[in-house]
Design an enzyme around this catalytic site. Structure first.
Site, short mmCIF file in Angstrom:
data_model
loop_
_atom_site.label_atom_id
_atom_site.label_comp_id
_atom_site.label_asym_id
_atom_site.label_seq_id
_atom_site.Cartn_x
_atom_site.Cartn_y
_atom_site.Cartn_z
N CYS A 80 -25.68 13.75 -15.12
CA CYS A 80 -25.51 13.09 -16.63
C CYS A 80 -24.70 12.00 -16.35
CB CYS A 80 -24.85 14.34 -17.37
SG CYS A 80 -24.71 13.92 -19.23
N HIS A 172 -28.65 18.83 -16.42
CA HIS A 172 -27.55 19.44 -16.11
C HIS A 172 -28.23 20.84 -15.11
CE1 HIS A 172 -24.17 17.92 -18.52
NE2 HIS A 172 -25.12 17.30 -19.17
N GLU A 174 -26.26 22.87 -13.50
CA GLU A 174 -25.39 23.83 -13.59
C GLU A 174 -25.56 24.68 -14.79
OE1 GLU A 174 -25.05 20.71 -14.33
OE2 GLU A 174 -23.34 20.52 -15.87
N VAL A 229 -6.38 42.60 -14.44
CA VAL A 229 -7.44 42.46 -13.39
C VAL A 229 -6.56 41.70 -12.19
CG1 VAL A 229 -9.68 42.16 -12.35
CG2 VAL A 229 -9.24 42.62 -14.82
N ASP A 230 -6.17 40.42 -12.67
CA ASP A 230 -5.85 39.75 -11.55
C ASP A 230 -4.52 40.27 -10.85
OD1 ASP A 230 -7.88 38.02 -12.76
OD2 ASP A 230 -6.48 36.93 -14.06
N THR A 232 -3.44 43.06 -10.62
CA THR A 232 -3.70 44.35 -9.83
C THR A 232 -4.56 44.11 -8.61
OG1 THR A 232 -4.05 45.61 -12.05
CG2 THR A 232 -5.01 46.61 -9.98
#
Ligand code: XMP
Length: 607
Positions: A80, A172, A174, A229-230, A232
């Protein structure tokens, strides 16, 4: 092992994150760099991708960045805006206009390593204002697009120069709407740049364990373990790398946790066997007094971040720890989202990037073993570490906890005069539907482009199926100015009067939010939806409705992949009914609404 990597240049709009994750899915490491970064930072990488952003223009100051990267002898691919910059830099031309938005068919001119494994016609996603109209002498058109049958071709949708090893896609790759975008990204990284696909979790785990051992030496790590989560995954990782006496975990009850959360977190850590130095402190009074009287979201976030550090330092002294590193479960997007580049406004200050922490990082006092990973990768690492899946797949919960879900107010609104005009516009927009609506005299955070928006929510009332509701929300949000959220009334009647109330963070309000949140989370669990719904904040707004109650409760179930974008999630009617009955029966609750806003324009959290 040294991994081959791709530099992704962040031209704003969070597209760079998406590109970086897509590169990493191909087992190639990707790192985000800023357009102004010195050329030295680009040198270790085997290729460069320039991200795109439809709000940028190749005319004017967006094009003012460090162009020395073009002198490097590595392949460069632009999407782009990046595509237009490459065309321009090598003697082509760009014009403003000839926009395209949406799906298009890419027709590939000839076989090329970039398109290896693809057919000659591929669906791609277009979103741009400027257009490449000519290419430089060493360049060729690799593909053009057609928006539909019989439409005019859009030339130079894919361009390239094998001599310079410079390539550009107007579309794009992605985004998921470009069906084989992942193949194009893999082809660039592996075929064109020659990257070895070595970035794998099992290997990363081994390397990270080594790095932690080297960095900590005979010292120790003191980690704040919230149970998310992180933190842990970080705790278990440190547990693997260090001797038990080298790791101290501190769980702080900051008073902003969910109902019974601390109890469950302590149990889970014990069950995982990383509890030899597991400490607990109830610091809710510290946090409540730091938040007392604060109304502005950024100030609240900073107060929470600062208090974490204060409590942490106090506990370290109490436990007689010295010469330790502060462990944090910071993940990659957290280090980038705080913003600071000229194209990206500060969307929010992340609680583990407040000033004191930045100073500690500069002094080498912080260790963050997940700082290179995205959420999906943290979860993969968690699986590699055999953490029970109910811990890994928990819905994300923000570090500042319920602190960012309990909205505060001075009780006065500087632009209250604009509310009736916004409500009129809402009414006009809803004409012809069986819905009515009104703007609320409160504000919440949202995001427009790269900018934070701080605007009003609109409450709508009526009944229809989910798709129609979603469509109505989209229309209201697109049409009415001065708003960033659309919420759907779940109470039996459309309220008539709304009054903002002065309110700050108090234990009493937090307890009420905890109850409401508990009702919602239990409901999701009962209906087996905990993992299906990516996240579901419950929010309280200090708002009196029809002369009654003190808090408007909002539920916000969403689907998302990376939290950069999100869509409102549909809940089963029966569950909505159960939530409605239970929440409206709570004391001081004046109403209940369902946030049906996508991100953008609304953020996932309300602050
Ligand atoms: P927004 O509200 O920006 O949120 O759409 C995106 C994701 O980030 C989480 N979030 C935070 N997490 N500290 C955190 O650890 C924070 O200050 C913070 N603010 C938002 C949010 O819950 C969502 O998953």
């Amino acid at each position: 092992m040294q991994h081959d990597s791709i530099a992704v240049v962040d031209f704003g709009g969070q597209y760079a994150h998406l590109i970086a994750t897509k590169v990493r899915r191909q087992n190639v490491l990707a790192e985000i760099l800023q357009p102004e970064d010195p050329v030295e930072k680009f040198k270790p990488h085997k290729g460069i991708i320039l991200s795109g952003n439809p709000s940028l223009s190749s005319f004017g100051e967006d094009s003012d960045y460090n162009k020395e990267m073009f002198d490097l002898d590595v392949p460069i691919l632009g999407f782009c805006f990046g595509h237009q910059e490459i065309a321009k830099h090598y003697g082509g031309a760009v014009m403003n206009g000839k926009q395209e938005f949406g799906r298009a068919q890419l027709h590939i001119r000839r076989e090329h390593p970039l398109f290896k494994g693809l057919s000659r016609s591929e669906q791609v996603w277009m979103s741009h204002n400027d257009t490449v109209t000519a290419i430089g002498p060493d360049f060729e058109e690799l593909g053009y697009t057609l928006l539909g049958e019989g439409s005019e071709p859009h030339n130079f949708a894919a361009i390239g120069s094998d001599k310079h090893r410079r390539y550009g896609f107007q579309f794009h790759p992605e985004v998921d709407n470009t069906t084989h975008g992942d193949v194009m990204i893999r082809n660039f990284a592996i075929e064109i740049c020659g990257c070895r696909p070595t970035w794998e979790m099992a290997q990363y785990l081994e390397e990270e364990i080594e790095k932690i051992r080297e960095r900590v030496g005979d010292g120790s790590v003191f980690l704040l373990a919230s149970g998310g989560v992180d933190s842990t995954v970080a705790a278990k990782l440190f547990g693997e790398a260090l001797r038990p006496e080298q790791l101290h975990l501190l769980h702080v009850d900051n008073g902003l946790m969910r109902k019974d959360e601390s109890l469950q977190v302590m149990k889970a850590f014990k069950a995982m066997g990383i509890d030899s130095n597991l400490h607990f402190v109830d610091a809710s009074e510290d946090f409540l007094s730091a938040l007392n009287g604060l109304v502005e979201p950024e100030q609240k976030r900073k107060a929470i971040g600062d208090t974490f550090v204060k409590v942490f330092e106090r506990e370290a002294r109490r436990l007689g720890l010295s010469n330790h590193l502060l462990g944090q479960g910071t993940i990659y997007p957290d280090t980038i989202e705080t913003g600071g580049t000229k194209r990206a406004d500060t969307i929010k200050t992340h609680h583990n990037r407040v000033e004191i922490i930045e100073k500690m990082i500069a002094a080498g006092k912080v260790i963050e073993p997940l700082a290179e990973l995205y959420k999906v990768e943290v979860r993969e690492l968690g699986e590699e570490l055999n953490i029970p899946s109910e811990m890994i797949w928990r819905q994300p919960f923000p570090g500042p906890g319920l602190g960012v879900r309990l909205l505060c107010s001075s009780g006065e609104l500087e632009d209250s005069a604009s509310i009736p005009a916004i409500s009129d516009e809402v009414t006009k927009t809803l004409a012809g539907t069986n819905f009515c609506g009104a703007a609320l005299p409160v504000k919440s955070v949202g995001v427009k482009g790269d900018l934070r928006s701080y605007e009003h929510p609109v409450l709508i009332h009526g009944n229809t199926n989910w798709n129609k509701l979603d469509e109505i929300a989209g229309t209201v949000l697109k049409t009415v100015r001065g708003i960033n959220r659309c919420i759907w009334n779940l109470a039996p009647k459309m309220p008539q009067t709304f009054r903002p109330l002065a309110a700050s963070t108090t234990r009493e309000r937090l307890d009420l939010l905890r109850e409401a949140d508990h009702i919602v989370m239990q409901g999701l669990r009962r209906h087996g939806l905990e993992r299906d719904i990516w996240q579901c904040p419950t929010v309280l707004l200090p708002l009196e409705i029809d002369g009654q109650g003190e808090e408007l409760c909002i539920i916000r179930p969403i689907h998302s992949e990376r939290a950069m974008t999100a869509t409102a999630a549909e809940l089963p009617e029966q569950l909505i009914g159960e939530i409605r009955d239970a929440i409206l029966a709570l004391p001081k609750i004046s109403g209940l609404a369902y946030d049906i806003t996508s991100k953008p324009p609304g953020t996932i959290e309300w602050e």
